[in-house]
Scaffold this motif. Structure first.
Motif, short mmCIF file in Angstrom:
data_model
loop_
_atom_site.label_atom_id
_atom_site.label_comp_id
_atom_site.label_asym_id
_atom_site.label_seq_id
_atom_site.Cartn_x
_atom_site.Cartn_y
_atom_site.Cartn_z
N ILE A 10 21.72 107.68 39.40
CA ILE A 10 21.73 108.69 40.58
C ILE A 10 20.65 109.53 40.90
O ILE A 10 19.93 109.41 41.68
N ILE A 11 20.09 110.26 39.70
CA ILE A 11 19.07 111.04 39.88
C ILE A 11 17.68 110.26 40.13
O ILE A 11 16.98 110.71 40.81
N TRP A 12 17.78 109.16 39.36
CA TRP A 12 16.65 108.32 39.42
C TRP A 12 16.39 107.70 40.68
O TRP A 12 15.48 107.70 41.47
N LEU A 13 17.42 106.99 41.54
CA LEU A 13 17.32 106.75 42.70
C LEU A 13 17.08 107.79 43.95
O LEU A 13 16.21 107.71 44.79
N TYR A 14 17.71 109.11 43.62
CA TYR A 14 17.25 110.25 44.51
C TYR A 14 15.72 110.61 44.26
O TYR A 14 15.07 110.72 45.25
N THR A 25 3.03 106.70 46.58
CA THR A 25 3.08 105.36 45.95
C THR A 25 2.83 105.48 44.26
O THR A 25 3.77 104.64 43.88
N ALA A 26 1.81 106.10 43.88
CA ALA A 26 1.46 106.05 42.47
C ALA A 26 2.69 106.74 41.69
O ALA A 26 3.10 106.11 40.68
N VAL A 31 7.71 106.67 38.29
CA VAL A 31 8.94 106.90 38.04
C VAL A 31 9.80 105.68 38.17
O VAL A 31 10.84 105.89 37.40
N GLY A 32 9.60 104.73 39.10
CA GLY A 32 10.40 103.62 39.25
C GLY A 32 10.31 102.75 38.12
O GLY A 32 11.38 102.22 37.46
#
Length: 198
Positions: A10-14, A25-26, A31-32
């Motif tokens: 959830i935190i990663w998607l946010y 973008t970078a 993070v992605g």
């Protein structure tokens, strides 16, 4: 799925949504990729780890059966390297499976902005096979060196020579997929054209 993983996703998607809205973008790629790698690693336990480990074991066993330089016990993950001096037993486990390298590659490629979705799927399949074959080649080099040189060269074969060969092959993959994008897209287009002809 445990609660830590769920809240982590959830935190990663946010964070991803914030970075995309900010058009960073970078940072979105970093993070992605890192987040997706950790999610894949968390989800790979125990089934994918078992699958990758056994795929490598059976790859080594196939060559070992042809050459008779080693015997493999797949149910235990043991490779018994035959030589005239002192036979060596090598264990193929989690670290030898190549799953960490494969998940890192998939994580990076999933968020790499240059390729379309079809190209990403193509390179994920190609890269996974490449990493698998590189890992089998690495272990076979270890088996051959120990078969010829005896147990005293096991450390040199496994820790130095095998890893150098493996990482050189991985660098070749990364160079062709991430650095030399125009060539890679040419490979994908050639593959696509050949499939259409069939």
């Amino acid at each position: 799925m445990n609660s830590y993983l769920f809240f982590g996703i959830i935190i990663w998607l946010y964070m991803l949504s914030v970075l995309k809205r900010a058009k960073l973008t970078a940072f979105s790629f970093i993070v992605g990729s890192i987040g997706f790698f950790f999610i894949l690693m968390a989800l790979s336990t125990p089934y994918w780890i078992w699958f990758f480990t056994h795929a490598v074991i059976y790859g080594v066993a196939g060559i070992g059966n042809l050459t008779h330089i080693c015997q493999v016990l797949p149910e235990y993950g043991i490779v018994y390297i035959i030589n005239s001096m002192e036979p060596v037993t090598m264990t193929i486990d989690y670290e030898c499976s190549g799953i960490i390298e494969t998940m890192a590659f998939i994580g990076l490629l999933a968020f790499y902005p240059t390729y379309s979705r079809k190209e990403k799927v193509f390179y994920i399949i190609l890269g996974t096979l490449w990493i698998y074959l590189s890992n089998v080649i690495r272990l076979l080099i270890v088996v051959i060196i120990v078969h010829l040189g005896g147990g005293s060269v096991y450390y040199l074969a496994h820790t130095i020579i095998g890893r150098i060969v493996f990482y050189l092959l991985i660098i070749m993959l990364y160079y062709n997929v991430f650095t030399y994008s125009s060539l890679s897209q040419g490979i994908y287009k050639t593959f696509k054209e050949r499939i259409k002809r069939i």
